[in-house]
Design a protein around this motif. Structure first.
Motif, mmCIF file in Angstrom:
data_model
loop_
_atom_site.group_PDB
_atom_site.id
_atom_site.type_symbol
_atom_site.label_atom_id
_atom_site.label_comp_id
_atom_site.label_asym_id
_atom_site.label_seq_id
_atom_site.Cartn_x
_atom_site.Cartn_y
_atom_site.Cartn_z
ATOM 1 N N THR A 112 0.711 -1.159 0.061
ATOM 2 C CA THR A 112 -0.032 -0.005 -0.044
ATOM 3 C C THR A 112 0.868 1.010 0.068
ATOM 4 O O THR A 112 0.417 2.512 -0.168
ATOM 5 N N TYR A 160 9.520 11.170 4.527
ATOM 6 C CA TYR A 160 10.024 9.784 4.201
ATOM 7 C C TYR A 160 11.400 9.649 4.915
ATOM 8 O O TYR A 160 12.373 10.650 4.739
ATOM 9 N N ASP A 176 -6.547 10.245 4.825
ATOM 10 C CA ASP A 176 -5.401 10.866 4.811
ATOM 11 C C ASP A 176 -5.423 12.413 5.021
ATOM 12 O O ASP A 176 -5.918 13.268 4.638
#
Ligand code: UDP
Length: 341
Positions: A196, A231, A300
């Motif tokens: 995902t 990230y 989200d």
């Protein structure tokens, strides 16, 4: 030190195990291999195959040839936000009940150190960015709620232990990249049965395993309209786990001040948008990677970026793989090597 790492056959856990071995520790991996991979357990680590709740007492009690355990890094977890909505029992049992059993065993056998791989999903929709540890914890999904419950449980155990147990919870967002191969040791990266996550999905397009990538919304209040995420390279993350152990192993006023349980957020320092990630993947792979705008994904938030100020100050942690192309390049090397493996 002799260290037990739960979930050491998974993505984050296997890379942590490798870093621990590289630092000269004895490493015991506990993993039921439900989502982890036997071949991801670094050679040099001993694998105890089993459910953490079932084997914790024996392993932490020095069963087998483990001997005294100096600390535990707890990475084993259920970690899919979407799945946590449809099967909450799996998350309350897999994350909370299991960790309570681990905590019981830790206390019973007087294991002095615990590093918990928590998540920044404990904060929910942020009011300010970057997110600090003082931000309100209002998780918006079951996954985040179970991890927060575990953080609370750890906090009360550490406080009640009178200094016998010290713990650090590390909260972070999007783990990415891979630990590169070295000598005979293979690369260690992300291998989910149901994928995902953005970077591996985009790389699947470059590998010809899917036709295009869906961009979940381009009308967010961000510079290019797509979601921004933090990230963090898995090697930087593993280093943070080791630094947390080091802190717990030394004379740590920061731990005492935190009542025995220190929470530290970890982040890259910069957020990257979905389009920036796709562009980086195009640059690294040389593939055009077709993208299509799709509706927003439920749950989200637009921007999730963690502040690492506390981790820098107390752990001395400084992420070194912060460049997006570098993160993607490691993930790409791993994706190609695991395709041919
Ligand atoms: N995303 C996307 N297309 C996908 C998968 C993810 O646009 O096929 C976006 C998602 O909306 C989020 C970001 O990429 O903004 C990172 O998603 P991921 O699932 O990797 O991690 P999350 O941020 O949800 O933990």
């Amino acid at each position: 030190m002799t260290l037990v790492i739960t979930g050491g056959a998974g993505y984050v856990g296997s890379v942590c195990a490798q870093h621990l071995l590289d630092a000269g520790h004895d490493v015991v991996v506990v993993d039921d291999l439900s989502t982890g991979h036997r071949d991801a357990v670094p050679s040099g680590a001993r694998l105890v195959e089993g459910d953490v709740a079932e084997v914790a007492d024996e392993v932490l009690g020095g069963g087998g040839d483990t001997g005294r355990v100096d600390g535990v890094i707890h990475c084993a977890a259920r970690s899919l936000v979407g799945e946590s909505a449809v099967d909450p029992a799996k998350y309350w049992h897999g994350n909370v009940v299991t960790t309570l059993a681990l905590l019981d065993a830790l206390r019973r056998h007087r294991v002095p150190r615990l590093v918990f791989s928590s998540t920044a999903a404990t904060y929910g929709e942020p009011e300010t960015s970057p997110i600090t540890e003082d931000a309100p914890t209002r998780p918006t999904n079951t996954y985040g709620a179970t991890k927060l419950a575990v953080d609370h449980a750890i906090g009360t155990h550490a406080a009640a232990s009178g200094g016998e147990l010290g713990a650090v919870s590390l909260r972070y967002f999007n783990v990415a990249g891979a630990h590169p191969a070295a000598g005979d040791a293979p690369a260690l990266g992300e291998r989910h049965t149901v994928e995902t996550h953005l970077i591996p999905l985009v790389l699947q397009v470059a590998l010809g395993q899917r036709d295009e990538i869906a961009v979940f919304g381009d009308d967010w209040p961000t510079a290019d309209g797509t979601c921004v995420r933090d990230y963090i390279h898995v090697d930087d993350l593993a280093e943070a786990h080791l630094l947390a152990l080091d802190l717990l192993a030394g004379d740590a006023p920061a731990i005492a001040e935190a009542g025995g349980h220190l929470v530290c957020n970890l982040g890259n320092g910069t957020g990257f948008s979905v389009l920036e990630v796709i562009e980086a993947c195009r640059r690294v792979t040389g593939h055009p990677i077709p993208a299509r705008v799709a509706p927003r994904r439920t749950g989200d938030p637009g921007v999730l970026v963690a502040s690492s100020a506390r981790a820098r100050e107390t752990l001395g942690w400084k992420p070194t793989h912060t460049d997006l192309d570098g993160i993607v390049a490691d993930a790409w090397d791993f994706a190609r090597s695991s395709r041919t493996a």
